[in-house]
Design a protein around this motif. Structure first.
Motif, short mmCIF file in Angstrom:
data_model
loop_
_atom_site.label_atom_id
_atom_site.label_comp_id
_atom_site.label_asym_id
_atom_site.label_seq_id
_atom_site.Cartn_x
_atom_site.Cartn_y
_atom_site.Cartn_z
N UNK A 1 -1.40 -4.25 19.46
CA UNK A 1 -0.32 -5.18 19.16
C UNK A 1 0.55 -4.65 18.03
N UNK A 2 -0.07 -4.06 17.02
CA UNK A 2 0.70 -3.47 15.92
C UNK A 2 1.60 -2.34 16.42
N UNK A 3 1.12 -1.56 17.38
CA UNK A 3 1.95 -0.49 17.94
C UNK A 3 3.19 -1.08 18.62
N UNK A 4 2.99 -2.18 19.33
CA UNK A 4 4.13 -2.83 20.00
C UNK A 4 5.13 -3.39 18.98
N UNK B 1 1.19 8.56 9.73
CA UNK B 1 1.09 7.11 9.61
C UNK B 1 2.47 6.51 9.52
N UNK B 2 2.54 5.34 8.97
CA UNK B 2 3.80 4.60 8.88
C UNK B 2 4.15 4.35 7.42
N UNK B 3 5.44 4.30 7.17
CA UNK B 3 5.91 4.01 5.81
C UNK B 3 7.28 3.34 5.88
N UNK B 4 7.63 2.72 4.78
CA UNK B 4 8.94 2.08 4.66
C UNK B 4 10.02 3.15 4.55
N UNK B 5 11.22 2.81 4.97
CA UNK B 5 12.34 3.76 4.89
C UNK B 5 13.23 3.54 3.68
N UNK B 6 13.01 2.44 2.98
CA UNK B 6 13.83 2.16 1.80
C UNK B 6 13.02 1.33 0.80
N UNK C 1 0.81 -1.21 0.00
CA UNK C 1 0.00 0.00 0.00
C UNK C 1 0.85 1.27 0.00
N UNK C 2 2.10 1.16 -0.40
CA UNK C 2 3.04 2.29 -0.31
C UNK C 2 2.61 3.48 -1.15
N UNK C 3 1.85 3.25 -2.23
CA UNK C 3 1.41 4.37 -3.08
C UNK C 3 0.52 5.34 -2.31
N UNK C 4 -0.09 4.88 -1.23
CA UNK C 4 -0.97 5.73 -0.42
C UNK C 4 -0.20 6.67 0.49
N UNK C 5 1.11 6.55 0.51
CA UNK C 5 1.92 7.39 1.40
C UNK C 5 1.95 6.80 2.79
N UNK C 6 1.80 7.66 3.79
CA UNK C 6 1.80 7.19 5.17
C UNK C 6 0.51 6.43 5.44
N UNK C 7 0.64 5.28 6.08
CA UNK C 7 -0.49 4.38 6.28
C UNK C 7 -0.76 4.25 7.78
N UNK C 8 -2.01 4.43 8.16
CA UNK C 8 -2.36 4.34 9.57
C UNK C 8 -2.39 2.87 10.02
N UNK C 9 -2.03 2.68 11.28
CA UNK C 9 -2.09 1.33 11.83
C UNK C 9 -3.54 0.85 11.92
#
Length: 143
Positions: free
Chosen positions: A41-44, A64-69, A20-28
């Protein structure tokens, strides 16, 4: 070696972020819904992934969250080690140099080193890109 729920869910989280990286930052919250994993659990799980530099977190309305590379720069081993710790089939192989008092005379050590190498090679042979593209396919590994 047994991969815990934490390790399995970490792989699922990373695959979800990759797909789902095309969406940018993704919420947990979105990941939790798609993966049927609790947000708590995802937060942990996200915390050690952030510490390892595998994902980043952005706060705010567009947060949200995204990959760094790039996806091909992650291995399954990178992800599992970040949340599970060292990957070793026996405790004495978790540290270098080996701290076992029987290290120099252990007749089973070569066997365990070989097994550990097979496990490590396998985990390093799959990138996040591979895993994200394998939806619905059966993985076979030939030694």
């Amino acid at each position: 070696m047994k991969i815990s729920t934490r390790g399995r869910y970490a792989l699922r989280l990373m695959i979800d972020l990759a797909q789902n990286k095309e969406q940018g930052n993704i919420s947990l919250k979105d990941v939790a819904k798609r993966q049927e994993i609790s947000i708590k659990y995802l937060e942990q799980i996200a915390t050690p992934l952030i510490r390892a530099g595998l994902i980043k977190s952005v706060r705010g309305a567009q947060g949200g969250y995204s990959l760094t590379r790039d996806m091909d720069k992650y291995t399954a081993k990178d992800i599992l080690v970040a949340v599970e710790g060292p990957i070793a089939c026996v405790a004495c192989l978790e540290t270098e140099p080996n701290q076992c008092p029987r290290y120099s005379e252990c007749l089973t050590l070569p066997f365990y080193k070989g097994l550990n190498k097979v496990i490590t090679d396998y985990l390093e042979s799959y990138t996040l890109e591979d895993l994200a593209d394998l939806h619905g396919y059966q993985i076979e590994y030939i030694i």
